[in-house]
Design an enzyme around this catalytic site. Structure first.
Site, PDB file in Angstrom:
ATOM      1  N   MET A  96       0.826  -1.213   0.000  1.00 47.71           N
ATOM      2  CA  MET A  96       0.000   0.000   0.000  1.00 47.71           C
ATOM      3  C   MET A  96       0.856   1.258   0.000  1.00 47.71           C
ATOM      4  SD  MET A  96      -2.880  -1.252   2.745  1.00 47.71           S
ATOM      5  CE  MET A  96      -1.733  -1.931   3.950  1.00 47.71           C
ATOM      6  N   CYS A  97       1.950   1.233  -0.704  1.00 49.10           N
ATOM      7  CA  CYS A  97       2.931   2.321  -0.713  1.00 49.10           C
ATOM      8  C   CYS A  97       2.900   3.025  -2.067  1.00 49.10           C
ATOM      9  CB  CYS A  97       4.317   1.723  -0.451  1.00 49.10           C
ATOM     10  SG  CYS A  97       5.682   2.891  -0.477  1.00 49.10           S
ATOM     11  N   GLY A  98       3.297   4.262  -2.082  1.00 48.14           N
ATOM     12  CA  GLY A  98       3.404   4.991  -3.339  1.00 48.14           C
ATOM     13  C   GLY A  98       4.428   4.383  -4.284  1.00 48.14           C
ATOM     14  N   THR A 144       4.773   1.078  -4.626  1.00 46.20           N
ATOM     15  CA  THR A 144       4.310  -0.261  -4.981  1.00 46.20           C
ATOM     16  C   THR A 144       4.340  -0.526  -6.492  1.00 46.20           C
ATOM     17  OG1 THR A 144       2.994  -0.365  -2.965  1.00 46.20           O
ATOM     18  CG2 THR A 144       2.418  -1.926  -4.696  1.00 46.20           C
TER      19      THR A 144
END
Length: 187
Positions: A63-65, A67
């Site tokens: 759920m990371c920028g 990803t």
């Protein structure tokens, strides 16, 4: 993920394990264990590390920028896997809590959303009392602990040396590709 795709991933990894000679690097005690993956059951960490000419170890998060870097990591894996590169994803929630507790959700992000075929382990940690042994190995070898998700480590099992790259380093960047090709001796 289908049984056939899991079997194919396991067979590909088994082929890598048999393709390369056991190298001079001595596996530390911390890696003398097996860890569950999202797709291929348990992998013995020592055997996995020694199976590759070069490892690219990445602390991932679903759920990371960063990803979307899974796409580029998969492209690197496809380009260099037959030359000895093994990409390993180690999901953590150390930075912003950006990883699922549920391995099935993580698997969906990796496999369904980004088409990842390289091994990805179950969720672990690096900033904790018992850090993931693989992440700790590559971070210690490079003298650089991850500051955020998607730090990348190019590890040479023959020497125990590691180069680190920040989250901002894209998988197709020249410095990362050069570190991989240099260690694969493709230059």
């Amino acid at each position: 993920m289908s049984i056939l795709l899991r079997l194919k991933s396991a067979l590909c990894l088994a082929g890598l394990l048999l393709s390369y000679n056991t190298l001079a690097w001595d596996c530390p005690e911390s890696l003398k264990q097996s860890r569950p993956t999202l797709e291929a059951g348990e992998l013995n960490l020592c055997d996995t590390v020694k199976s590759a000419k070069v490892l690219l170890v990445v602390n991932t998060a679903s759920m990371c920028g960063f990803t979307p870097q899974f796409e580029g990591l998969e492209a690197l894996y496809q380009e260099f896997k037959d030359k000895g590169l093994l990409v390993l994803g180690v999901p953590t929630a150390d930075f912003g809590g950006q990883e699922y507790e549920d391995a099935e959700k993580t698997s969906k992000v990796c496999h369904a959303n980004y088409g990842v075929s390289f091994p990805v382990f179950h969720k672990s940690c690096i900033r904790c009392d018992s850090p993931d042994p693989l992440l700790k190995l590559v971070a210690d070898a490079s003298d650089t602990t991850p500051k955020w998700n998607f730090y990348k480590y190019v590890f040479d099992p023959a020497t125990g040396e590691s180069d680190s790259f920040s989250s901002m380093t894209k998988p197709d960047s020249a410095p990362l590709r050069n570190a991989i090709t240099k260690r694969l001796e493709l230059e």
